[in-house]
Design a protein around this motif. Structure first.
Motif, short mmCIF file in Angstrom:
data_model
loop_
_atom_site.label_atom_id
_atom_site.label_comp_id
_atom_site.label_asym_id
_atom_site.label_seq_id
_atom_site.Cartn_x
_atom_site.Cartn_y
_atom_site.Cartn_z
N ILE A 78 2.21 16.02 2.70
CA ILE A 78 2.24 14.97 2.75
C ILE A 78 0.79 14.39 2.67
O ILE A 78 0.25 13.37 2.18
CB ILE A 78 2.69 14.38 4.30
N ASN A 79 -0.29 15.07 3.49
CA ASN A 79 -1.54 14.85 3.63
C ASN A 79 -2.13 14.99 2.13
O ASN A 79 -3.05 13.78 1.99
CB ASN A 79 -2.27 15.90 4.46
N GLN A 117 -4.22 11.63 -2.31
CA GLN A 117 -4.25 11.29 -3.75
C GLN A 117 -3.75 9.69 -4.04
O GLN A 117 -4.51 9.10 -4.90
CB GLN A 117 -2.99 12.19 -4.51
N LEU A 118 -3.09 9.28 -3.06
CA LEU A 118 -2.48 7.93 -3.12
C LEU A 118 -3.80 6.98 -2.88
O LEU A 118 -3.81 5.62 -3.28
CB LEU A 118 -1.52 7.39 -2.30
N GLN A 141 4.69 8.82 -9.79
CA GLN A 141 4.89 10.16 -9.94
C GLN A 141 4.73 11.09 -8.90
O GLN A 141 5.26 12.01 -8.51
CB GLN A 141 3.84 10.44 -11.23
N LYS A 142 3.45 10.77 -8.21
CA LYS A 142 3.31 11.59 -6.89
C LYS A 142 4.03 11.34 -5.82
O LYS A 142 4.58 12.44 -5.15
CB LYS A 142 1.78 11.03 -6.47
N CYS A 155 0.92 -1.15 -0.09
CA CYS A 155 0.14 0.13 0.02
C CYS A 155 0.89 1.25 -0.16
O CYS A 155 1.64 1.59 1.16
CB CYS A 155 -0.90 -0.09 1.19
N SER A 156 0.79 1.98 -1.03
CA SER A 156 1.63 3.10 -1.12
C SER A 156 1.35 4.23 -0.14
O SER A 156 2.43 5.06 0.54
CB SER A 156 1.49 4.01 -2.53
N ALA A 157 0.13 4.49 0.22
CA ALA A 157 -0.31 5.46 1.32
C ALA A 157 0.20 5.01 2.69
O ALA A 157 0.67 5.64 3.38
CB ALA A 157 -1.78 5.59 1.43
#
Length: 346
Positions: free
Chosen positions: A278-279, A284-285, A297-298, A156-158
Motif C-alpha cells: 500500500i505504501n 507512486q500515486l 494500472q498501479k 485524489c487517487s492516493a
C-alpha cells in the motif's frame, strides 16, 4: 551583498533594509512577481485545472491551498516550433471562515476573478474525497460543474486508496492489533528502549494516513525480541515504586503478554506485507508525472496483490514467516484458543 553588510556593520549607512516589516514587504513583492508570471502563462495557454486542499495553520485558521495546472506554450529558439507543456504551480493559501461546499466554491470564483481567469476555461478539478469537496449535491465539484460542465472532477487517487485501507482496517481484529502497536509506542520512552534496541525506535500510528503505519510496524518486525525483553525488564524492575511504578509494571507485563502471542506475530507479518504494498503504491500515486492511465494500472496491480493475500497459498506463506520469526525469538508457535464467554442468565 557583502559590501552592503559591511557598510551596516561599520555604521556607514542607516538604510539597511533588514527590519522585519521591510523583509516581509520584499518577500511579498517577490511573491507577487512570481504570481504574475504564473497568471500570465495561464492566460497565454487559456485552459487550466485546479487542485485544492484545506488545512489549518498554526493559529488553527482554516485555509485553502490552491494549485493551478496550466498549459505553458514555450517557444523554441527558432520561434517556429512551440513546445506545449503542462505545468503545476502553487498559487497560495486562501483563509476560509467556512468549510462548506458553497462557501469554498464562491471563494474559488472570487480568486479566479482576482487573477482574471475565466471559469469557462476551467477543464479539470482535483480534490480529496471529503463530502464538502466531492459531494454530488452540494460539494465544490458539483457547484463548479453547474457553472462549467467541462470542469471534470478527478478525485485524489492516493487519498482514495487511503480511505479503502482505513475501511478495511476497521474490523475488530485489526483494531485490536493496532491498539496494541500504539500501546507499545505510548508506553516506551527512548531511554528505556535504547538499552535493548540500538538503531530503531517505536513510532506512533497515523490516524489520517493509513499507508504510514508501515513505519510503526518495521521496528516491531525487526526488533520484536528486543522490544519484548525491554518490557520484561521493566515489569521486573524493582526501582519502580509507588502507584506509578505499579502501573508501569502491570502495563509492561500486559504489553509483553500481548506481543508474545502467535496471533500477534502472524498479524504483524500479514499487516507489514500488506502495508508495504500500500505504501509503495501510495508513493507512486503521488509522483510528479503520473497520469490517469498509470494510476489505474498501479491501483489494479495493488488490487491483484491484495486479492492474492486472501488465497490459502499466500496465507500459508504468511504462517511460515510467522513461525520462523516466533522460533527465532522463542515465542509460542501455535494459535492460542479463543476464550469462551458464557453469558450469565438473570
Amino acid at each position: 551583498m557583502k559590501e552592503h553588510l559591511r557598510k551596516i556593520t561599520d555604521h556607514e549607512t542607516q538604510v539597511h533594509y533588514l527590519g522585519k516589516n521591510m523583509q516581509n514587504e520584499l518577500i511579498q513583492i517577490l511573491a507577487n512577481a512570481i504570481k504574475n508570471k504564473i497568471v500570465e502563462a495561464a492566460h497565454s495557454g487559456k485552459y487550466f485545472s485546479i487542485i485544492l486542499d484545506g488545512t489549518p495553520d498554526v493559529s488553527h485558521v482554516e485555509q485553502m491551498m490552491m494549485i493551478f495546472l496550466i498549459v505553458d506554450m514555450k517557444k523554441s529558439a527558432d520561434e517556429d516550433n512551440v513546445e506545449v507543456l503542462i505545468k503545476k504551480h502553487f498559487l497560495g493559501f486562501v483563509p476560509l471562515t467556512e468549510t462548506t461546499g458553497a462557501f469554498m466554491a464562491e471563494t474559488i470564483l472570487q480568486e479566479l476573478e482576482i487573477v482574471s481567469l475565466s471559469v469557462e476555461n476551467l477543464c479539470g478539478q482535483g480534490y480529496d474525497k471529503g463530502s464538502n469537496m466531492k459531494g454530488k449535491d452540494n460539494g465544490v465539484q458539483r457547484r463548479m460543474m453547474e457553472i462549467n460542465p467541462s470542469a471534470v472532477f478527478i478525485p485524489c487517487s492516493a487519498h482514495s486508496l487511503n480511505l479503502v485501507v482505513n475501511d478495511a482496517a476497521s474490523c475488530l481484529e485489526a483494531s485490536s492489533f493496532f491498539d496494541l502497536v500504539q500501546g507499545v509506542y505510548v508506553f516506551f520512552s527512548g531511554e528505556i528502549l535504547t538499552c535493548h534496541v540500538n538503531s530503531l525506535t517505536v513510532k506512533s500510528l497515523s490516524q489520517t494516513r493509513w499507508e504510514n503505519p508501515i513505519d510503526a510496524l518495521k521496528p516491531l518486525c525487526y526488533e520484536l525480541g528486543n522490544i519484548y525483553d525491554a518490557l520484561i525488564e521493566i515489569s521486573d524492575d524493582t526501582t519502580f515504586t509507588g502507584s506509578s511504578g505499579n502501573m508501569a509494571h502491570s502495563d509492561a507485563e500486559a504489553l509483553a503478554n500481548g506481543l508474545s502471542k502467535f496471533k500477534f506475530v502472524t498479524s504483524l507479518i500479514l499487516w507489514h506485507n500488506i502495508l508495504f504494498e500500500i505504501n509503495l503504491t501510495s508513493k507512486q500515486l503521488q509522483e510528479k508525472n503520473l497520469n490517469i492511465h498509470s494510476a489505474i494500472q498501479k491501483l489494479q496491480q495493488t488490487k491483484n496483490i491484495l486479492e492474492e493475500f486472501r488465497s490459502d497459498e499466500r496465507f500459508k506463506r504468511t504462517l511460515v514467516d510467522s513461525l520462523k520469526l516466533a522460533e527465532e525469538i522463542d515465542f509460542p508457535t501455535e494459535f492460542e484458543p479463543e476464550p469462551v464467554h458464557i453469558r450469565q442468565k438473570k
